[in-house]
Design an enzyme around this catalytic site. Sequence first.
Site, PDB file in Angstrom:
ATOM      1  N   GLU A  74      32.671  39.072  41.228  1.00 17.99           N
ATOM      2  CA  GLU A  74      32.817  39.791  39.961  1.00 17.99           C
ATOM      3  C   GLU A  74      31.974  39.156  38.859  1.00 17.99           C
ATOM      4  O   GLU A  74      31.296  39.860  38.097  1.00 17.99           O
ATOM      5  CB  GLU A  74      34.288  39.794  39.501  1.00 17.99           C
ATOM      6  N   HIS A 130      32.069  33.725  41.734  1.00 13.79           N
ATOM      7  CA  HIS A 130      32.790  34.824  42.366  1.00 13.79           C
ATOM      8  C   HIS A 130      31.952  36.094  42.261  1.00 13.79           C
ATOM      9  O   HIS A 130      31.112  36.233  41.360  1.00 13.79           O
ATOM     10  CB  HIS A 130      34.136  35.049  41.678  1.00 13.79           C
ATOM     11  N   CYS A 167      38.386  35.827  36.811  1.00 11.74           N
ATOM     12  CA  CYS A 167      37.567  37.043  36.796  1.00 11.74           C
ATOM     13  C   CYS A 167      38.167  38.100  35.876  1.00 11.74           C
ATOM     14  O   CYS A 167      37.434  38.801  35.178  1.00 11.74           O
ATOM     15  CB  CYS A 167      37.383  37.568  38.207  1.00 11.74           C
ATOM     16  N   CYS A 202      40.823  37.539  40.487  1.00 11.39           N
ATOM     17  CA  CYS A 202      41.671  36.398  40.136  1.00 11.39           C
ATOM     18  C   CYS A 202      41.771  36.333  38.606  1.00 11.39           C
ATOM     19  O   CYS A 202      41.121  37.097  37.886  1.00 11.39           O
ATOM     20  CB  CYS A 202      41.074  35.105  40.693  1.00 11.39           C
TER      21      CYS A 202
END
Length: 162
Positions: A56, A54, A87, A84
């Site tokens: 992040e 992801h 993260c 999410c």
Amino acid sequence: MHDSDKYFMKCAIFLAKISEMIGEVPVGAVLVFNNTIIGKGLNSSILNHDPTAHAEIKALRNGAKFLKNYRLLHTTLYVTLEPCIMCYGAIIHSRISRLVFGAKYKNLQKYICCKNHFFINKNFRKISITQEVLESECSNLLSSFFKRKRKIATKYFNNNII
């Protein structure tokens, strides 16, 4: 909101657009220390066959390499979409000081069990959160991406290709 929030969010939006160009969900992130970007990330889970790739996570990893420390004290993470749970966990453990995001992650409400997204010990260090910076630009990027995806899927489904 700080004066520089819009500037750094625009940097994250630029990365989100690159993510979209490579077929990923358009999410971008930048990690900032002393008004300098020290980590950049864009979604690449599909490309890398990695569910943790992801934006992040990638920005945090790059920032940690830059600082040569996994503790990212006094940093701010800018991300185009509210993180999410995975993260959020990485954000909490990296000890960033501040999180700034654009679009709200509407599905997150299904998973959160505690107030204010914190599902850890109350004595743990708190993170300052600024929400909905350039929200419409971030949201529009995501909605147009998913509209195109649905249109393509519908076309294939309706023509019995799938």
